[in-house]
Design a protein around this motif. Sequence first.
Motif, PDB file in Angstrom:
ATOM      1  N   ASP A   1     -19.353 -36.819 -22.814  1.00 29.62           N
ATOM      2  CA  ASP A   1     -19.087 -36.989 -21.468  1.00 29.62           C
ATOM      3  C   ASP A   1     -20.340 -35.467 -20.614  1.00 29.62           C
ATOM      4  OD1 ASP A   1     -18.018 -36.183 -19.205  1.00 29.62           O
ATOM      5  OD2 ASP A   1     -16.053 -36.400 -19.744  1.00 29.62           O
ATOM      6  N   SER A   2     -20.874 -36.449 -19.748  1.00 30.12           N
ATOM      7  CA  SER A   2     -22.123 -35.480 -18.762  1.00 30.12           C
ATOM      8  C   SER A   2     -20.810 -34.386 -17.981  1.00 30.12           C
ATOM      9  CB  SER A   2     -22.572 -35.963 -18.173  1.00 30.12           C
ATOM     10  OG  SER A   2     -21.963 -37.290 -17.047  1.00 30.12           O
ATOM     11  N   ALA A   3     -19.843 -34.929 -17.995  1.00 28.35           N
ATOM     12  CA  ALA A   3     -18.912 -33.299 -17.293  1.00 28.35           C
ATOM     13  C   ALA A   3     -18.354 -32.381 -18.169  1.00 28.35           C
ATOM     14  CB  ALA A   3     -17.548 -34.008 -16.171  1.00 28.35           C
ATOM     15  N   SER A   4     -18.643 -32.485 -18.731  1.00 26.12           N
ATOM     16  CA  SER A   4     -18.295 -31.619 -19.528  1.00 26.12           C
ATOM     17  C   SER A   4     -18.839 -30.211 -19.275  1.00 26.12           C
ATOM     18  CB  SER A   4     -18.329 -31.349 -20.962  1.00 26.12           C
ATOM     19  OG  SER A   4     -17.356 -33.314 -22.108  1.00 26.12           O
ATOM     20  N   ASN A   5     -18.553 -29.188 -19.442  1.00 23.81           N
ATOM     21  CA  ASN A   5     -19.573 -27.783 -18.649  1.00 23.81           C
ATOM     22  C   ASN A   5     -18.817 -26.256 -19.753  1.00 23.81           C
ATOM     23  OD1 ASN A   5     -16.505 -27.085 -17.576  1.00 23.81           O
ATOM     24  ND2 ASN A   5     -17.043 -27.267 -15.337  1.00 23.81           N
ATOM     25  N   TYR A   6     -18.047 -26.512 -20.538  1.00 24.72           N
ATOM     26  CA  TYR A   6     -18.023 -25.540 -21.290  1.00 24.72           C
ATOM     27  C   TYR A   6     -18.039 -25.498 -22.855  1.00 24.72           C
ATOM     28  CZ  TYR A   6     -14.993 -21.481 -23.068  1.00 24.72           C
ATOM     29  OH  TYR A   6     -14.806 -20.508 -23.685  1.00 24.72           O
ATOM     30  N   PHE A   7     -19.070 -25.010 -24.057  1.00 22.83           N
ATOM     31  CA  PHE A   7     -18.507 -25.691 -25.025  1.00 22.83           C
ATOM     32  C   PHE A   7     -18.205 -24.222 -25.975  1.00 22.83           C
ATOM     33  CE2 PHE A   7     -20.557 -28.802 -23.752  1.00 22.83           C
ATOM     34  CZ  PHE A   7     -21.074 -28.788 -21.803  1.00 22.83           C
ATOM     35  N   PRO A   8     -17.241 -24.204 -26.662  1.00 23.27           N
ATOM     36  CA  PRO A   8     -17.273 -23.008 -27.294  1.00 23.27           C
ATOM     37  C   PRO A   8     -17.248 -23.212 -29.031  1.00 23.27           C
ATOM     38  CG  PRO A   8     -14.681 -24.431 -26.938  1.00 23.27           C
ATOM     39  CD  PRO A   8     -16.183 -25.054 -25.740  1.00 23.27           C
ATOM     40  N   TRP A   9     -17.591 -22.216 -29.900  1.00 26.29           N
ATOM     41  CA  TRP A   9     -17.368 -22.113 -31.349  1.00 26.29           C
ATOM     42  C   TRP A   9     -16.325 -21.533 -31.360  1.00 26.29           C
ATOM     43  CZ3 TRP A   9     -20.505 -25.151 -34.165  1.00 26.29           C
ATOM     44  CH2 TRP A   9     -21.633 -25.992 -32.962  1.00 26.29           C
ATOM     45  N   TYR A  10     -15.673 -22.268 -33.095  1.00 23.82           N
ATOM     46  CA  TYR A  10     -14.369 -21.110 -33.271  1.00 23.82           C
ATOM     47  C   TYR A  10     -14.925 -21.269 -34.739  1.00 23.82           C
ATOM     48  CZ  TYR A  10     -11.409 -21.683 -29.602  1.00 23.82           C
ATOM     49  OH  TYR A  10     -11.791 -21.276 -28.128  1.00 23.82           O
ATOM     50  N   LYS A  11     -15.287 -19.838 -35.904  1.00 20.78           N
ATOM     51  CA  LYS A  11     -15.072 -19.904 -37.042  1.00 20.78           C
ATOM     52  C   LYS A  11     -13.966 -20.235 -37.520  1.00 20.78           C
ATOM     53  CE  LYS A  11     -16.465 -16.808 -40.738  1.00 20.78           C
ATOM     54  NZ  LYS A  11     -17.246 -15.250 -40.355  1.00 20.78           N
ATOM     55  N   GLN A  12     -13.773 -20.677 -38.697  1.00 22.58           N
ATOM     56  CA  GLN A  12     -11.781 -20.637 -39.408  1.00 22.58           C
ATOM     57  C   GLN A  12     -11.858 -20.367 -40.921  1.00 22.58           C
ATOM     58  OE1 GLN A  12      -9.465 -24.774 -39.085  1.00 22.58           O
ATOM     59  NE2 GLN A  12      -7.713 -23.593 -38.747  1.00 22.58           N
TER      60      GLN A  12
ATOM     61  N   ARG B   1      -6.867 -18.362 -38.896  1.00 27.01           N
ATOM     62  CA  ARG B   1      -6.389 -18.805 -37.430  1.00 27.01           C
ATOM     63  C   ARG B   1      -8.506 -19.520 -36.857  1.00 27.01           C
ATOM     64  NH1 ARG B   1      -3.991 -14.839 -33.771  1.00 27.01           N
ATOM     65  NH2 ARG B   1      -2.456 -14.089 -35.785  1.00 27.01           N
ATOM     66  N   PRO B   2      -8.120 -20.537 -35.629  1.00 25.18           N
ATOM     67  CA  PRO B   2      -9.233 -20.438 -35.477  1.00 25.18           C
ATOM     68  C   PRO B   2      -9.953 -18.912 -34.720  1.00 25.18           C
ATOM     69  CG  PRO B   2      -8.555 -21.996 -34.862  1.00 25.18           C
ATOM     70  CD  PRO B   2      -7.325 -21.669 -35.879  1.00 25.18           C
ATOM     71  N   GLN B   3     -11.009 -18.590 -35.012  1.00 27.53           N
ATOM     72  CA  GLN B   3     -11.756 -17.026 -33.646  1.00 27.53           C
ATOM     73  C   GLN B   3     -12.627 -17.401 -33.010  1.00 27.53           C
ATOM     74  OE1 GLN B   3     -10.337 -14.286 -34.059  1.00 27.53           O
ATOM     75  NE2 GLN B   3      -9.225 -13.724 -35.334  1.00 27.53           N
ATOM     76  N   LEU B   4     -12.697 -17.600 -32.268  1.00 27.08           N
ATOM     77  CA  LEU B   4     -14.147 -18.003 -30.958  1.00 27.08           C
ATOM     78  C   LEU B   4     -14.558 -16.874 -31.156  1.00 27.08           C
ATOM     79  CD1 LEU B   4     -14.950 -19.176 -28.424  1.00 27.08           C
ATOM     80  CD2 LEU B   4     -14.142 -16.863 -27.356  1.00 27.08           C
ATOM     81  N   ILE B   5     -16.109 -17.023 -31.821  1.00 22.60           N
ATOM     82  CA  ILE B   5     -17.273 -16.493 -31.739  1.00 22.60           C
ATOM     83  C   ILE B   5     -18.206 -16.574 -31.220  1.00 22.60           C
ATOM     84  CG2 ILE B   5     -17.340 -16.664 -34.506  1.00 22.60           C
ATOM     85  CD1 ILE B   5     -18.812 -19.044 -34.348  1.00 22.60           C
ATOM     86  N   ILE B   6     -18.735 -17.496 -30.316  1.00 24.43           N
ATOM     87  CA  ILE B   6     -19.473 -17.394 -29.233  1.00 24.43           C
ATOM     88  C   ILE B   6     -19.090 -18.688 -28.497  1.00 24.43           C
ATOM     89  CG2 ILE B   6     -21.127 -19.023 -30.132  1.00 24.43           C
ATOM     90  CD1 ILE B   6     -23.040 -16.969 -28.634  1.00 24.43           C
ATOM     91  N   ASP B   7     -19.392 -18.655 -26.882  1.00 24.41           N
ATOM     92  CA  ASP B   7     -19.239 -20.390 -26.301  1.00 24.41           C
ATOM     93  C   ASP B   7     -20.467 -19.659 -24.950  1.00 24.41           C
ATOM     94  OD1 ASP B   7     -16.755 -18.602 -24.149  1.00 24.41           O
ATOM     95  OD2 ASP B   7     -18.257 -18.151 -24.875  1.00 24.41           O
ATOM     96  N   ILE B   8     -20.589 -20.923 -24.223  1.00 25.77           N
ATOM     97  CA  ILE B   8     -21.544 -21.333 -23.840  1.00 25.77           C
ATOM     98  C   ILE B   8     -21.018 -21.850 -22.494  1.00 25.77           C
ATOM     99  CG2 ILE B   8     -22.979 -23.069 -24.895  1.00 25.77           C
ATOM    100  CD1 ILE B   8     -25.421 -21.790 -23.877  1.00 25.77           C
TER     101      ILE B   8
END
Lengths: 112, 116
Positions: A27-38, A43-50
């Motif tokens: 989806d070209s409308a997506s504007n937020y992209f997080p990465w999680y480490k589990q 629990r999944p932990q947010l490690i970085i987002d863009i």
Amino acid sequence: GENVEQHPSTLSVQEGDSAVIKCTYSDSASNYFPWYKQELGKRPQLIIDIRSNVGEKKDQRIAVTLNKTAKHFSLHITETQPEDSAVYFCAASIDGNNRLAFGKGNQVVVIP
Amino acid sequence: GAVVSQHPSRVICKSGTSVKIECRSLDFQATTMFWYRQFPKKSLMLMATSNEGSKATYEQGVEKDKFLINHASLTLSTLTVTSAHPEDSSFYICSASKGLGNQPQHFGDGTRLSIL
């Protein structure tokens, strides 16, 4: 709807080497992209987002790059350590209300 | 900050039982909470989005009468699996985010549900 593909499914690297995980989205409308480490059993932990208004973001040994034209983003881990071993999930926003579509995950194994 | 607590961590019960899972944001007010289901070695599948004081929004294919969601306050959302059957056995995990728009989601520890 949004479809997030993640490759490779498993990645083994020698300690000290770099690891790169790639994700594509539809989806070209997506504007937020997080990465999680589990880690196993945790629990999944947010490690970085863009966000889509930048092409690259770095936090110590972790960096994320985003190519909006090609609709792909990548996680880069440098100087890998055994504690980096985990499953890493990428995600892309479905809409402006914070809903996320996740990739299938990537098992990273750092070999001491 | 941004701690999310989920309870219980593990439930084992008989078929036909209803099970309630709680998700609490401990140190922030969560404008939105999310409920996911995760199968072994699989990704997180979004089930529903929960906003305080309003009805939850369910993803396609998720039965709202089966998975009842209540978001009574800015720090608490509950998921009730009604008349659970063995196929409902799974790992259920919640997340919470602050503010509006695309904000980081902070996850709870998850609940392992096993229906006998």
